[in-house]
Design a protein around this motif. Structure first.
Motif, short mmCIF file in Angstrom:
data_model
loop_
_atom_site.label_atom_id
_atom_site.label_comp_id
_atom_site.label_asym_id
_atom_site.label_seq_id
_atom_site.Cartn_x
_atom_site.Cartn_y
_atom_site.Cartn_z
N THR A 88 -35.17 70.92 9.52
CA THR A 88 -34.52 71.58 10.67
C THR A 88 -33.88 70.87 11.53
OG1 THR A 88 -36.76 73.02 10.63
CG2 THR A 88 -35.55 72.71 12.66
N ALA A 89 -33.98 69.43 11.14
CA ALA A 89 -33.29 68.40 12.30
C ALA A 89 -31.86 67.94 11.51
CB ALA A 89 -34.26 67.19 12.52
N THR A 90 -31.83 68.32 10.03
CA THR A 90 -30.69 67.74 9.42
C THR A 90 -29.10 68.29 10.03
OG1 THR A 90 -32.00 67.41 7.46
CG2 THR A 90 -29.52 67.71 7.31
N LYS A 91 -28.37 67.49 10.29
CA LYS A 91 -26.98 68.00 10.79
C LYS A 91 -26.32 68.80 9.85
CE LYS A 91 -22.70 65.94 12.72
NZ LYS A 91 -22.22 64.81 13.12
N TYR A 118 -27.93 68.11 -0.79
CA TYR A 118 -29.00 67.66 0.43
C TYR A 118 -30.28 67.42 -0.39
CZ TYR A 118 -26.10 70.66 3.43
OH TYR A 118 -25.37 71.28 4.32
N ALA A 119 -30.94 66.17 0.28
CA ALA A 119 -32.18 65.86 -0.25
C ALA A 119 -33.24 65.96 0.81
CB ALA A 119 -32.06 64.56 -1.16
N PHE A 120 -34.24 66.02 0.66
CA PHE A 120 -35.32 66.02 1.64
C PHE A 120 -36.74 65.48 1.37
CE2 PHE A 120 -32.67 69.47 2.64
CZ PHE A 120 -32.12 69.21 3.68
N GLY A 121 -37.38 64.53 1.82
CA GLY A 121 -38.82 64.11 1.50
C GLY A 121 -38.53 62.56 1.22
N LEU A 122 -39.74 62.08 0.74
CA LEU A 122 -39.92 60.78 0.39
C LEU A 122 -38.99 60.03 -0.58
CD1 LEU A 122 -42.28 58.70 1.74
CD2 LEU A 122 -43.45 59.23 -0.32
N GLY A 123 -38.44 58.92 -0.22
CA GLY A 123 -37.58 58.46 -1.21
C GLY A 123 -36.40 59.10 -1.66
N SER A 124 -36.21 60.23 -1.21
CA SER A 124 -35.01 60.98 -1.98
C SER A 124 -33.49 60.48 -1.35
CB SER A 124 -35.09 62.28 -1.66
OG SER A 124 -35.24 62.68 0.03
N ARG A 129 -23.97 58.83 0.45
CA ARG A 129 -25.28 58.69 -0.19
C ARG A 129 -26.21 58.13 0.59
NH1 ARG A 129 -24.45 60.36 -5.24
NH2 ARG A 129 -22.52 60.26 -6.25
N TYR A 130 -27.34 58.79 1.11
CA TYR A 130 -28.16 58.25 2.16
C TYR A 130 -29.73 58.46 1.78
CZ TYR A 130 -30.00 57.33 6.92
OH TYR A 130 -30.74 56.59 7.80
N ASP A 187 -27.71 59.57 11.31
CA ASP A 187 -26.71 60.69 10.81
C ASP A 187 -26.73 60.38 9.48
OD1 ASP A 187 -24.93 62.38 10.44
OD2 ASP A 187 -23.39 61.37 11.67
N SER A 188 -27.30 61.36 8.53
CA SER A 188 -27.24 61.25 7.21
C SER A 188 -26.33 62.30 6.42
CB SER A 188 -28.44 61.47 6.64
OG SER A 188 -29.02 62.58 6.99
N SER A 189 -25.34 62.74 7.42
CA SER A 189 -24.17 63.76 7.12
C SER A 189 -23.02 63.22 6.15
CB SER A 189 -23.97 64.88 7.85
OG SER A 189 -23.48 63.98 9.12
N GLY A 190 -22.75 62.20 6.64
CA GLY A 190 -21.36 61.34 6.46
C GLY A 190 -20.02 61.90 6.98
N ASP A 191 -19.00 61.16 6.75
CA ASP A 191 -17.78 61.58 7.67
C ASP A 191 -16.61 61.60 6.69
OD1 ASP A 191 -17.33 59.01 7.11
OD2 ASP A 191 -17.34 58.05 8.97
N GLY A 192 -16.76 61.47 5.33
CA GLY A 192 -15.87 61.58 4.18
C GLY A 192 -14.97 60.34 4.05
N ASN A 193 -15.58 59.20 4.93
CA ASN A 193 -14.77 57.77 4.65
C ASN A 193 -15.38 57.27 3.17
OD1 ASN A 193 -13.64 55.34 4.84
ND2 ASN A 193 -15.56 54.44 5.82
#
Length: 488
Positions: free
Chosen positions: A107-110, A326-332, A340-341, A363-369
């Motif tokens: 839910t909180a993911t940008k 996307y990835a969600f959860g422990l260690g993902s 890559r986050y 912020d785990s969504s990145g900016d394309g850099n």
């Protein structure tokens, strides 16, 4: 698993020690996690998909459900061991609390405006043992994904399931939720090997699980097998392959054991030393799998993956094509916006991460850099693990014709020896006057549309061959066309 990326690009092990045997997307996913992140570096890495000008929005999600009955002797993944007798987890607060935090992370993911219009086309529940999680809690996760991203009606929804953790009732409930692909963690058909691995199931539970999957009408399902286990011999491996083929899954994943530090196997064994098979024996296991599964009409579409026609794992192709997910959860580890986050591997640290995410501190969504050389290396590494191979036209459009010619020149001896195969635009093998073309560079890059590794000999030496490509790319000073595309 794969070693950290910079080590991977300079020092390769044989392909049969590339990934820890567990389940398909989990291995792939945590391979990315270990490839791009270590405890001594920040949990981020910038790069991008092959289409550098307009990378596609993420349309896949990996969900890590870390619960297992116990830790297998080869496993170093982030898991929560519930107890060897745990199969009913409806009232276990460790499970319900984790699912709550997982849904809060989703839910909180940008999500950027462009991505918000792209519903998810694949969802993969990896672990751990996802089939230990009650269907009602899986439903909560899927509902969170639907609300946040949308979910295609025909989305591929995969779940890893271990024998002994589900019956027909739970299977039917998962199907009702939309799960339409099952990855069954069989690993071996010999009781002594299962015990030696610390697996929580036996051979009888394998046959019962296969019967349940088939009786419930699941058409798209996979069996996972492990080769090169302690004391495993060719007769055992041949029996496992034969029983797998007789079970008629639509997909088979075959992995060779990697000894990980910090695991029980890591304390007991050294690769190549008795009772572990030698590298020669491991290579024979790989060749046997390729031969038997191909003869049984399974397509060898990726180094460790075989399938009946039309049953390739769509989710895993996202990884091979280096596309965002996307990835969600422990260690993902996610890959969005060129970033890559990784998430923390310990539960308390993961909870703090989600709280920080909700408070806008992450912020785990990145900016394309992105970095041209890293991206080129990623594309080569992932593409050459597949039967399709490296698309030279797309690679040239992104990174320039000179680097393509340099790659072809470096691979010339391996083309001659049959380890690397050149294909034209119709995917036909190019053999005529190839040496002449290489020698004079006469339209070589135009004639050769794809390069791939041969099966099985080229696949067996994939790490060495990919390392050779890394050396070519790393020595290249400028990827001109890539930089121009990035600037536009």
């Amino acid at each position: 698993m794969l070693t950290p990326l910079m080590l991977l690009k300079s020092s390769f092990t044989p392909i049969f020690f590339v990934q820890t045997p567990k389940s398909k997307a989990q291995k792939l996913h945590h391979a990315f996690t270990k490839t791009f992140f270590t405890n001594s570096t920040p949990p981020v890495r910038h790069n991008a998909s092959l289409n550098v000008a307009t990378p596609p929005p993420a349309s896949s999600a990996y969900i890590h459900l870390p619960f297992c009955r116990k830790r297998c002797h080869y496993c170093d993944f982030p898991i929560v061991a519930l107890g060897s007798a745990s199969t009913q987890t409806h009232h276990d607060p460790r499970v319900s609390n984790y699912i709550d935090w997982l849904c809060r992370e989703i839910t909180a993911t940008k999500v950027d405006q462009h991505a918000s219009t792209t519903p998810l086309q694949t969802v993969y529940f990896g672990g751990g043992t996802p089939s230990l999680v009650p269907p009602a809690m899986v439903s909560s996760v899927l509902e969170s994904l639907r609300v946040k991203f949308g979910l295609c009606k025909d989305a591929e929804i995969s779940m890893e399931m271990d024998p002994g953790t589900f019956g027909a009732e739970k299977m039917r409930e998962m199907i009702a939720l939309g799960v339409n692909r099952v990855s069954l963690g069989v690993q071996a058909f010999q009781e002594e090997l299962l015990r030696a691995c610390g697996r929580a199931h036996g051979v009888q539970e394998i046959h019962e699980a296969i019967s349940v999957v088939k009786s419930c009408g699941v058409e798209n399902w996979s069996i996972d097998l492990i080769a090169s286990l302690p004391h495993q011999n060719c007769e055992m491996w041949e029996e496992s392959l034969r029983l797998t083929i007789e079970s008629q899954p639509s997909h088979v994943s075959v992995y060779d054991l990697q000894i990980e530090q910090g695991t029980k196997f890591g304390r007991l064994y050294s690769p190549g030393e008795f009772p572990m098979p030698s590298e020669t024996q491991s290579a024979e296991f790989y060749k046997m799998a390729s031969r038997m599964l191909t003869d049984a009409n399974y397509n060898h579409y990726e180094i460790s993956s075989y399938c009946k026609s039309g049953y390739e794992c769509k989710h895993n192709f996202i990884y091979w094509k280096n596309e965002p997910f996307y990835a969600f959860g422990l260690g993902s580890a996610s890959f969005v916006g060129g970033l890559r986050y990784s998430r923390p591997r310990k539960v308390n640290d993961y909870i703090n991460f989600v709280q920080n995410l909700e408070n806008g501190l992450v912020d785990s969504s990145g900016d394309g850099n992105i970095n041209a050389k890293d991206t080129a290396m990623d594309v080569v590494m992932l593409s050459l693990r597949t039967a399709q191979g490296l698309d030279l036209k797309s690679f040239q459009e992104s990174f320039g014709s000179s680097v393509v010619l340099s790659l072809l020149e470096a691979y010339k001896p391996y083309v001659e020896s049959g380890l690397v195969v050149c294909l034209d635009e119709h995917r036909r093998t190019i053999m005529d006057d190839l040496n002449h073309s290489f020698l004079y560079k006469t339209n070589t890059e135009k004639r050769v549309a794809y390069i791939r590794l041969s099966d099985p000999e080229g696949f067996l030496l994939s790490n060495e061959l990919i390392a050779l490509a890394f050396g070519v790319i790393d020595s290249w000073k400028v990827c001109t066309q890539y930089q121009e595309a990035k600037a536009t």
